[in-house]
Every structure is written in structure tokens, then in C-alpha cells.
Design an enzyme around this catalytic site. Structure first.
Site, PDB file in Angstrom:
ATOM      1  N   CYS A  79       0.150   5.659   1.912  1.00 47.24           N
ATOM      2  CA  CYS A  79      -1.032   4.938   1.450  1.00 47.24           C
ATOM      3  C   CYS A  79      -1.601   5.659   0.239  1.00 47.24           C
ATOM      4  CB  CYS A  79      -2.080   4.797   2.556  1.00 47.24           C
ATOM      5  SG  CYS A  79      -3.156   6.215   2.769  1.00 47.24           S
ATOM      6  N   GLU A  80      -2.040   4.869  -0.728  1.00 49.44           N
ATOM      7  CA  GLU A  80      -2.497   5.484  -1.975  1.00 49.44           C
ATOM      8  C   GLU A  80      -3.892   6.087  -1.845  1.00 49.44           C
ATOM      9  OE1 GLU A  80      -2.171   2.323  -4.799  1.00 49.44           O
ATOM     10  OE2 GLU A  80      -4.197   1.591  -4.439  1.00 49.44           O
ATOM     11  N   HIS A  81      -4.566   5.823  -0.744  1.00 52.41           N
ATOM     12  CA  HIS A  81      -5.908   6.385  -0.576  1.00 52.41           C
ATOM     13  C   HIS A  81      -5.888   7.797   0.000  1.00 52.41           C
ATOM     14  CE1 HIS A  81      -6.928   1.896  -0.198  1.00 52.41           C
ATOM     15  NE2 HIS A  81      -7.125   2.289  -1.426  1.00 52.41           N
ATOM     16  N   HIS A  82      -4.921   8.078   0.845  1.00 54.32           N
ATOM     17  CA  HIS A  82      -4.870   9.396   1.486  1.00 54.32           C
ATOM     18  C   HIS A  82      -3.525  10.094   1.294  1.00 54.32           C
ATOM     19  CE1 HIS A  82      -7.733   6.862   3.783  1.00 54.32           C
ATOM     20  NE2 HIS A  82      -8.494   7.940   3.684  1.00 54.32           N
ATOM     21  N   GLN A 120      -1.008  -1.736   1.916  1.00 54.19           N
ATOM     22  CA  GLN A 120      -0.150  -2.700   2.613  1.00 54.19           C
ATOM     23  C   GLN A 120      -0.238  -4.100   1.997  1.00 54.19           C
ATOM     24  OE1 GLN A 120      -0.566  -2.600   6.887  1.00 54.19           O
ATOM     25  NE2 GLN A 120       0.350  -4.630   7.121  1.00 54.19           N
ATOM     26  N   HIS A 148      -1.026   2.867  10.311  1.00 51.03           N
ATOM     27  CA  HIS A 148      -1.452   3.765   9.240  1.00 51.03           C
ATOM     28  C   HIS A 148      -1.889   5.106   9.821  1.00 51.03           C
ATOM     29  CE1 HIS A 148      -1.794   0.658   5.930  1.00 51.03           C
ATOM     30  NE2 HIS A 148      -1.547  -0.062   7.003  1.00 51.03           N
ATOM     31  N   CYS A 150      -3.402   7.403   8.358  1.00 55.51           N
ATOM     32  CA  CYS A 150      -4.750   7.794   7.915  1.00 55.51           C
ATOM     33  C   CYS A 150      -5.808   7.242   8.871  1.00 55.51           C
ATOM     34  CB  CYS A 150      -5.014   7.362   6.471  1.00 55.51           C
ATOM     35  SG  CYS A 150      -4.940   5.592   6.176  1.00 55.51           S
TER      36      CYS A 150
HETATM   37 ZN    ZN Z   1      -5.065   5.623   3.886  1.00 59.47          ZN
END
Ligand code: ZN
Length: 194
Positions: A79-82, A120, A148, A150
Site C-alpha cells: 500500500c502506498e500509504h504505509h 487497491q 491489508h 496496515c
Molecule cells: Zn496502508
């Protein structure tokens, strides 16, 4: 000491370990920056791959006009956030309009887009969009189901959270019978084909 002393990712991982209060020189961690760099490059190798090359290489003119479905495609992404893993299964279907693509290319396509930093929703859309633009089919349907880390690991207390995303184009969007057939086929257990 290290094989590629100037690898910028290795250097960053070494500094990251220090910032986390670790000693990158201790035995267990000495080769970690190299391993992390190698793993990260592998997990993001989709950036260096062109899905158009993949698909254009395996197009065939065929008059088959029923649904083509490749389901239960395992994928692993970050995931590009975490930058933590999310993974699960993708189901990809289309209705040809004179052109088909070699079946084995569809899992490769999913892999290409998942080995990048992703969300996603975008992963789902990108798979549908590229098939739509290359095959010009009567319709495309993509469903992605994923877990996920995260969400699972960071104390969000969503241990069973499971995200489902879909992209329905052409007849998959306009014809509810086509859409239901697709969903029905995804739900069928593998054993039913045995
Ligand atoms: Zn994430």
C-alpha cells in the site's frame, strides 16, 4: 563489506535502522539493508514493466464472444500509504469483440500492476482500463479482494477486515445479467470443476 556499497536504498535502510534505535552493525542486521533493498526492488519491479508490451505480444483475432474469466489470481502488493503489504485475489473477465489475449497474460498483468506502490482501488481500475483500451472488448469486469496489513497490524482492531473493489465496464456495467454471471462464476468453488 557490502556488495553494492553505494546502493542508495541500502544506505537509507541503514539510516532507518539507526533512527529506530537499532545498531545496523550488529550481527543479525549487518546484511539486512542489502536484503531489504533487494526485496523492495523485487516488490516494485512493476515500475519497469510495460503492460502494453505484455498484451500486444499475445493478441489473437478470434470470433469467440462469450465471457472469458480468469479467477483466483493471487497477488501481493504494497500500500502506498504505509508501504505495508496488502494481498489477496483478483478476478478478471471480459467479453471479446474480435480480439482475445493469451490467458496466461492476465495473471502477469495483475502482477505487473501489483508490484508497485498501490491502493487497491487504483490497482482494480488499472487492470480494467488497460484491457479495455487494448482489447476494445464488449465489456470488462475486475473484482479484487484483499487483506491489508496496515489495517491488521497497526492496532486498528480490524483483524478480519477484508476489502473488495470492483470495476465494471461496458456490458458488465450496463447488463445486470452479465454482471451476475460474473459474480456467480467467481463465487463457485474450485471443486465444482473437478
Ligand atoms: Zn496502508
Amino acid at each position: 563489506m557490502s556488495r553494492e556499497p553505494n546502493d542508495p536504498i541500502e544506505d537509507l535502510v541503514r539510516r532507518q535502522l539507526e533512527a529506530l534505535g537499532e545498531d545496523p552493525a550488529r550481527d543479525g542486521l549487518r546484511r539486512t539493508p542489502g536484503r531489504v533493498a533487494k526485496a523492495l526492488r523485487f516488490l516494485t519491479q512493476g515500475y519497469g514493466q510495460d503492460p502494453l508490451d505484455l498484451l500486444n505480444d499475445a493478441l489473437f483475432d478470434v470470433s469467440y464472444d462469450e465471457m472469458v474469466l480468469v479467477k483466483d489470481i493471487d497477488f501481493f502488493s504494497l500500500c502506498e500509504h504505509h508501504m505495508l503489504p496488502f494481498f489477496g485475489r483478483a478476478h478478471v473477465a471480459y467479453i471479446p469483440n474480435g480480439k482475445i489475449v493469451g490467458l496466461s497474460k492476465i495473471p502477469r498483468l495483475v502482477e505487473m500492476f501489483s508490484r508497485r506502490l498501490q491502493v487497491q482501488e487504483r490497482l482494480t481500475t488499472e487492470i480494467a482500463e488497460i484491457l479495455e483500451s487494448v482489447l476494445r472488448p464488449k465489456g470488462v469486469g475486475v473484482v479484487v479482494e484483499a487483506i491489508h496489513l496496515c489495517m491488521k497490524m497497526r492496532g486498528v482492531e480490524q483483524q478480519n477486515a477484508f476489502a473488495v473493489t470492483s470495476s465494471m465496464r461496458g456490458e458488465f456495467s450496463t447488463d445486470s445479467k452479465t454482471r451476475s454471471e460474473f459474480i456467480e462464476l467467481i463465487r463457485q468453488r474450485k471443486e465444482s470443476f473437478a
